[in-house]
Design a protein around this motif. Structure first.
Motif, PDB file in Angstrom:
ATOM      1  N   PRO A  54       0.944  -1.351   0.059  1.00  0.00           N
ATOM      2  CA  PRO A  54       0.115  -0.131   0.113  1.00  0.00           C
ATOM      3  C   PRO A  54       0.793   1.247   0.127  1.00  0.00           C
ATOM      4  O   PRO A  54       1.935   1.151   0.567  1.00  0.00           O
ATOM      5  N   VAL A  55       0.309   2.332  -0.672  1.00  0.00           N
ATOM      6  CA  VAL A  55       0.962   3.528  -0.477  1.00  0.00           C
ATOM      7  C   VAL A  55       1.306   4.031   0.740  1.00  0.00           C
ATOM      8  O   VAL A  55       0.415   4.194   1.465  1.00  0.00           O
ATOM      9  N   PRO A  56       2.484   4.300   1.093  1.00  0.00           N
ATOM     10  CA  PRO A  56       2.706   4.939   2.551  1.00  0.00           C
ATOM     11  C   PRO A  56       2.349   6.171   2.671  1.00  0.00           C
ATOM     12  O   PRO A  56       2.144   7.022   1.679  1.00  0.00           O
ATOM     13  N   ASP A  57       2.510   6.884   3.697  1.00  0.00           N
ATOM     14  CA  ASP A  57       2.175   8.229   4.130  1.00  0.00           C
ATOM     15  C   ASP A  57       3.417   8.984   3.680  1.00  0.00           C
ATOM     16  O   ASP A  57       3.383  10.150   3.310  1.00  0.00           O
ATOM     17  N   ILE A  58       4.579   8.718   4.149  1.00  0.00           N
ATOM     18  CA  ILE A  58       5.773   9.496   4.011  1.00  0.00           C
ATOM     19  C   ILE A  58       7.047   8.618   3.283  1.00  0.00           C
ATOM     20  O   ILE A  58       7.086   7.237   3.452  1.00  0.00           O
ATOM     21  N   VAL A  59       7.567   9.162   2.175  1.00  0.00           N
ATOM     22  CA  VAL A  59       8.593   8.409   1.498  1.00  0.00           C
ATOM     23  C   VAL A  59       9.854   9.274   1.644  1.00  0.00           C
ATOM     24  O   VAL A  59       9.680  10.616   1.420  1.00  0.00           O
ATOM     25  N   LEU A  60      10.973   8.962   1.646  1.00  0.00           N
ATOM     26  CA  LEU A  60      12.348   9.440   1.470  1.00  0.00           C
ATOM     27  C   LEU A  60      12.906   9.095   0.480  1.00  0.00           C
ATOM     28  O   LEU A  60      13.002   7.849   0.235  1.00  0.00           O
ATOM     29  N   VAL A  61      13.369   9.878  -0.426  1.00  0.00           N
ATOM     30  CA  VAL A  61      14.175   9.774  -1.905  1.00  0.00           C
ATOM     31  C   VAL A  61      15.532  10.422  -1.488  1.00  0.00           C
ATOM     32  O   VAL A  61      15.826  11.548  -0.959  1.00  0.00           O
ATOM     33  N   GLY A  62      16.643   9.675  -2.305  1.00  0.00           N
ATOM     34  CA  GLY A  62      17.992  10.257  -2.098  1.00  0.00           C
ATOM     35  C   GLY A  62      18.997   9.519  -2.695  1.00  0.00           C
ATOM     36  O   GLY A  62      18.635   8.326  -3.460  1.00  0.00           O
ATOM     37  N   SER A  63      20.150   9.492  -2.135  1.00  0.00           N
ATOM     38  CA  SER A  63      21.265   8.754  -2.519  1.00  0.00           C
ATOM     39  C   SER A  63      21.742   7.957  -1.295  1.00  0.00           C
ATOM     40  O   SER A  63      20.907   7.568  -0.371  1.00  0.00           O
ATOM     41  N   SER A  64      22.917   7.390  -1.372  1.00  0.00           N
ATOM     42  CA  SER A  64      23.604   6.649  -0.089  1.00  0.00           C
ATOM     43  C   SER A  64      23.500   7.303   1.042  1.00  0.00           C
ATOM     44  O   SER A  64      23.629   6.809   2.158  1.00  0.00           O
ATOM     45  N   VAL A  65      23.486   8.861   0.979  1.00  0.00           N
ATOM     46  CA  VAL A  65      23.635   9.545   2.132  1.00  0.00           C
ATOM     47  C   VAL A  65      22.125   9.389   2.943  1.00  0.00           C
ATOM     48  O   VAL A  65      22.380   9.140   4.293  1.00  0.00           O
ATOM     49  N   ALA A  66      21.166   9.433   2.257  1.00  0.00           N
ATOM     50  CA  ALA A  66      19.736   9.233   2.879  1.00  0.00           C
ATOM     51  C   ALA A  66      19.497   7.689   3.262  1.00  0.00           C
ATOM     52  O   ALA A  66      18.994   7.319   4.067  1.00  0.00           O
ATOM     53  N   TRP A  67      20.288   6.843   2.265  1.00  0.00           N
ATOM     54  CA  TRP A  67      20.039   5.359   2.594  1.00  0.00           C
ATOM     55  C   TRP A  67      20.247   4.983   4.030  1.00  0.00           C
ATOM     56  O   TRP A  67      19.823   3.912   4.344  1.00  0.00           O
ATOM     57  N   ARG A  68      21.244   5.546   4.658  1.00  0.00           N
ATOM     58  CA  ARG A  68      21.657   5.243   6.080  1.00  0.00           C
ATOM     59  C   ARG A  68      20.519   5.335   6.954  1.00  0.00           C
ATOM     60  O   ARG A  68      20.912   5.037   8.046  1.00  0.00           O
TER      61      ARG A  68
END
Length: 295
Positions: A54-68
């Protein structure tokens, strides 16, 4: 002919296994994180999972910096981290913008905007889910059931207690100088202006698009170590991003205590520091929502 009974027994066992797997699919299939049938650098697993849930409420997109910033660090419900190690936030933004439904909030890491979007991933996941052979579903469901029973994640209270324990520990004393020097040399090379300008322009377009459809998009900047902050790549990228988004309204300012942060290589946060930054993001989101309700 002497091998016929053995063959019949094997066939019977295979049929029984498929029946069990089919029951597992019916009972657990939609609720489990099923292993992907492919292993392309983790990106396929991340996106395949997103498009099957199901579609979440909050999504974070980015690179390996945010992947951590691991999903299990967040206490916010219905949160998904779609940052791609070695990737660009534009890749996932493009995919999200082409979906029928959007998350309520999209957090966009702006630290690394010099990489080109992955056109192959965008084409593969935009506007559709990836089909899989029907006979693989029960097999994958059975594997997922086994993993869930034998490697069940800690419950929310246990996870929170472990995170609080980690935060009570002192910052790491790991000497990252060799890794920091290498990262600094790499980030002082090349000419990032062209790719960063192109990506920032596309991010701006995609933000307008998703916000027209009712989603809220916020830009976030995750702290680097001081030496990295002064590198050519970072200073030029920041100047371009700030020029494109001079208004503070799209920014979600996070203020983690920098003296508590540590990096493996000056770029990527260690586990304790990532948890500190996650708490700062959650606090900023709560404050932004509170201010919005007060208006």
């Amino acid at each position: 002919m002497s091998g016929l009974p053995w063959l019949i027994r094997c066939a019977g066992a295979a049929v029984a296994l498929l029946l069990v797997c089919g029951l597992a699919t019916a009972r657990f299939g939609s609720a489990l994180q099923q292993p992907s049938v492919t292993t392309r650098d983790g990106s396929l697993i991340t996106l395949h999972r997103y498009l099957r849930e199901p579609v979440p409420d909050i999504v974070l997109v980015g690179s390996s910096v945010a992947w951590r910033l691991k999903e299990e660090y967040f206490s916010l419900p219905r949160f998904r981290n779609l940052a791609l190690a070695g990737g660009s936030p534009v890749t996932v933004l493009e995919i999200l913008a082409k979906q029928a439904s959007l998350p309520k909030i999209i957090l966009i890491e702006t630290n690394i905007l010099s990489r080109e979007p992955d056109s192959e991933l965008i084409g593969q996941f935009s506007g559709r889910t990836r089909a899989e052979a029907p006979f693989l579903r029960p097999v994958r469901a059975a594997v997922a059931v086994h993993e869930t029973w034998n490697h069940a994640p800690p419950n929310a209270a246990q996870a929170r207690a472990e995170q609080d324990r980690l935060l009570r520990e002192p910052p790491s004393t790991f000497d990252n100088k060799a890794y920091l020097d290498l990262a600094l040399r790499q980030m002082n090379e090349g000419e990032p202006t062209g790719p960063v300008r192109a990506n920032v322009a596309r991010v701006s377009e995609l933000i307008d698009e998703v916000q027209r459809r009712g989603s809220r998009a916020f830009l976030i900047e995750i702290p680097f170590e001081a030496g990295i902050e002064d590198s050519r790549l970072v200073t030029m990228s920041k100047a371009i991003v700030q020029a494109a988004f001079p208004d503070q309204s799209p920014w979600l300012p996070i203020n983690p205590p920098r003296g508590e942060l540590r990096w493996a290589d000056g770029v990527h946060l260690d586990e304790r520091s990532a948890l500190i930054v996650v708490r700062a993001i959650e606090s900023a989101l709560t404050e932004r929502d509170g201010a919005r309700r007060d208006k």
